[in-house]
Design an enzyme around this catalytic site. Structure first.
Site, short mmCIF file in Angstrom:
data_model
loop_
_atom_site.label_atom_id
_atom_site.label_comp_id
_atom_site.label_asym_id
_atom_site.label_seq_id
_atom_site.Cartn_x
_atom_site.Cartn_y
_atom_site.Cartn_z
N ASP A 175 0.93 -1.07 0.22
CA ASP A 175 0.33 -0.02 0.13
C ASP A 175 1.08 1.39 -0.06
OD1 ASP A 175 -2.05 1.95 -0.12
OD2 ASP A 175 -3.46 0.70 2.06
N GLU A 233 -10.87 6.40 3.47
CA GLU A 233 -10.31 6.25 4.74
C GLU A 233 -9.80 6.75 5.71
OE1 GLU A 233 -6.18 5.32 3.36
OE2 GLU A 233 -7.05 5.58 0.55
C1 BGC Z 1 -5.36 2.74 0.18
C2 BGC Z 1 -5.74 1.84 -0.86
C3 BGC Z 1 -5.56 2.44 -2.27
C4 BGC Z 1 -3.50 2.98 -1.79
C5 BGC Z 1 -3.35 3.42 -4.09
C6 BGC Z 1 -4.04 3.63 -0.41
O1 BGC Z 1 -3.79 4.53 0.71
O2 BGC Z 1 -5.39 2.39 1.56
O3 BGC Z 1 -6.91 0.49 -0.86
O4 BGC Z 1 -5.42 1.73 -3.09
O5 BGC Z 1 -3.97 3.74 -1.62
O6 BGC Z 1 -4.56 4.62 -4.22
#
Ligand code: BGC
Length: 582
Positions: free
Chosen positions: A271, A457
């Protein structure tokens, strides 16, 4: 144990032949994923041997799909002019439709798809998402999220299908099949976030998951197993810790469980900015294959891994395993033969046929929690007040990960709103009371739309770092309802939210109550059910809390714990036919 992907010897030979020609720098380059704008110039893409490019929030690749495709084709041409001509993977957070592109079809977030319980529909939605992602230049999506959320305070509950491993596994399978299984319009899917993302104590994004190993295996692993059996191309590691170890550095779970026991042969992708956040070379040794080396991490990652290999801290075998997994998927998805985006797909973005599938998903996702005093279905000739800003704003109805990372508070192109749907169906007078204070005493019924502002998030965690949200409706939204009930007007409440909220009092006050989740671009689909053209089909994908007191422990009411009695159980949902839960 998962069924092993059929080994294609021919393909494996091609992969090995390529690896045998690669320098260490070229291998580390393959393991690098960068953002298309800030980390790197097109020239750097070549000289740093980059393996993948990501688009998520931030500047767009262009002003329309043609320009997006051209930008990515230009980067692809750069890498194809290198010695080994290894094509780039282009990844995008298309988590409910190609939601980074304004004008694409936006589906209900996964929680709504969970409420539909309809795997055929989920497969169709994923196939359309894949096609529209491909039309904007991508060959990889970071979806589906197959978390099992155990606490509504988590800001990402809506990204997951449900709290139930069986339902989630069934839909995960359909989603992977939909994304990957439709020939030339398929893209690589990603099951995420491995593992424990939705099961952290108190629902903290990136917090600690204190489930035992047996509980992890029983509750959280089944959807991954289903995704692997369906051939999922990649799995993303999670921000949380488990056993006190950051998941990115958890070798026993990534290499031991995922790669060895479950026989996952695809890419384990990190991630965001994981190299500098979660233990640098430890994450490579734990089994991460491709790293989101973004926001200034790239050079540190490439140099750090190179020194670690030269010093023997990371073995060459580990690097070869990572590169093998990346190249295997590039071959499987036909990138070597077909590296460029297909211009003919552009005309298919947001077409009526795609929107019809999204509208079906909206209809089937609606869960009827209460219907008394014959308030629903609405009568066509009734005089109706439609109340609240959420009733006429496609941004608010779509949640986070819609056009922008944190979503939109304004309407966006191509979408319809709930009010527009009601206006289409009604033959009577429809009054729009945007702030709930209009002097309307003589309407037959008020349709009051309440909800949560968009979030993504950790911004959406309740009681966390940002603490912007709460488990109850805001006072303002509570007033929309009481203003009407105090006048003795019948009320239908529509809740737009990324998770079940505590609405016990509002449920008592209202005549009918509908959980509509985050429907996406086809808001007018709601009216088709309110007016009785279609029946309610949705069933709760989560146990529904009765009180904020339900959240004193690590988890809220959930599938695994009947000590906290929910207001409505998992699977609850009324309909017109029987008007009882079935
Ligand atoms: C998230 C992921 C996402 C990634 C790319 C991260 O902050 O947890 O779910 O795919 O960013 O944008």
């Amino acid at each position: 144990m998962a069924k092993k992907f059929n080994i294609d010897l021919d393909l494996e030979q091609k992969v090995d032949a390529l690896i045998s020609q690669m320098t260490l720098e070229e291998k580390i380059g393959q393991m690098s994923q960068v953002r298309h704008f800030d980390d790197i110039s097109p020239e750097d893409i070549k000289t740093k041997y980059i393996g993948s490019v990501i688009h998520t929030q931030g500047p767009l690749p262009g002003s329309n799909a043609e320009e997006w495709q051209e930008k990515f084709a230009m980067l692809q041409k750069h890498v194809l002019s290198t010695r080994l001509k290894i094509p780039l993977l282009f990844g995008v957070d298309a988590v409910h439709g190609q939601n980074t592109y304004e004008g694409a079809t936006i589906f209900p977030h996964n929680i709504g798809l969970g409420a539909t319980g309809n795997d055929e529909l989920v497969e169709k939605a994923a196939a359309i998402t894949a096609l529209e992602s491909k039309a904007t230049g991508f060959n990889w999506v970071f979806s589906p999220c197959v978390a099992i959320p155990m606490n509504e305070k988590w800001g990402r509950v809506y990204e997951a299908f449900s709290e139930c491993p069986d339902l989630t596994s069934r839909l995960a399978k359909a989603s992977v099949k939909g994304h990957q299984g439709h020939g030339d319009t398929g893209v690589m899917a990603t099951a995420k976030h491995f593992i424990g993302d939705g099961a952290t104590d108190f629902g903290v994004e990136g917090g600690n998951c204190s489930l035992s190993r047996e509980e992890v295996v029983e509750r959280l692993i089944p959807p991954y197993q289903a995704a692997i059996e369906s051939g999922v191309a990649s799995i993303m590691a999670s921000f949380n810790t488990l056993d006190g170890i950051p998941m990115h550095a958890h070798k026993a779970l990534i290499t031991g469980l995922l790669k060895n026991e479950l026989q996952f042969d695809g890419i384990v992708v990190s991630d965001w900015k994981a190299y500098s956040r979660f233990g640098r070379n430890d994450i490579i040794n734990a089994g991460i294959d491709m790293v989101m080396a973004v926001d200034g991490d790239l050079d540190d990652f490439q140099e750090g891994v190179k020194s670690a290999v030269l010093e023997g801290v990371i073995s060459e075998d580990r690097i070869n395993d990572a590169v093998r997994r990346i190249l295997r998927q590039k071959f499987r998805f036909g990138l070597f033969d077909n590296p460029f985006p297909d211009k003919s797909l552009i005309g298919k973005i947001g077409i009526p046929e795609h929107r019809a599938v999204a509208r079906q998903a909206v209809r089937e996702s609606l869960v009827l929690l209460k219907n008394e005093n014959q308030v629903l279905p609405l009568k066509k000739n009734s005089k109706i007040a439609v109340v609240g800003p959420f009733a006429n704003n496609s941004g608010l109805q779509s949640g986070g990960w819609t056009i922008n990372w944190q979503g939109n508070t304004e309407s966006y192109q191509g979408a319809t709103t709930i009010l527009e749907g009601i206006r289409k169906f009604s033959s009577g007078e429809v009054i729009y009371d945007q702030d709930g204070t209009a002097e309307v005493d003589d309407v037959d019924v008020a349709v009051i739309v309440v909800g949560e502002n968009p979030y993504a998030e950790f911004f959406g965690d309740i009681g966390g770092e940002m603490n912007l949200f709460q488990l109850t409706l805001t006072e303002e939204h509570q007033k929309y309802i009481s203003n009407y009930t105090e006048k003795g007007i019948k009320t239908v409440v529509i809740l737009i939210s990324g998770r079940p909220l505590v609405i016990t009092e509002q449920l008592e006050q209202s005549d009918a109550f509908v959980a509509a989740w985050l429907p996406g671009s086809e808001g007018d689909g709601i009216a088709e059910v309110l007016f009785g053209q279609f029946d309610f089909k949705g069933k709760l994908p989560h146990s529904w809390p009765k009180s904020v007191e339900d959240y004193q422990g690590k988890f809220g009411p959930n599938y695994w714990d009947n000590s906290i009695e929910p207001l409505f159980p998992f699977g609850y949902g009324l309909n017109y036919q029987k008007n009882t839960s079935s």
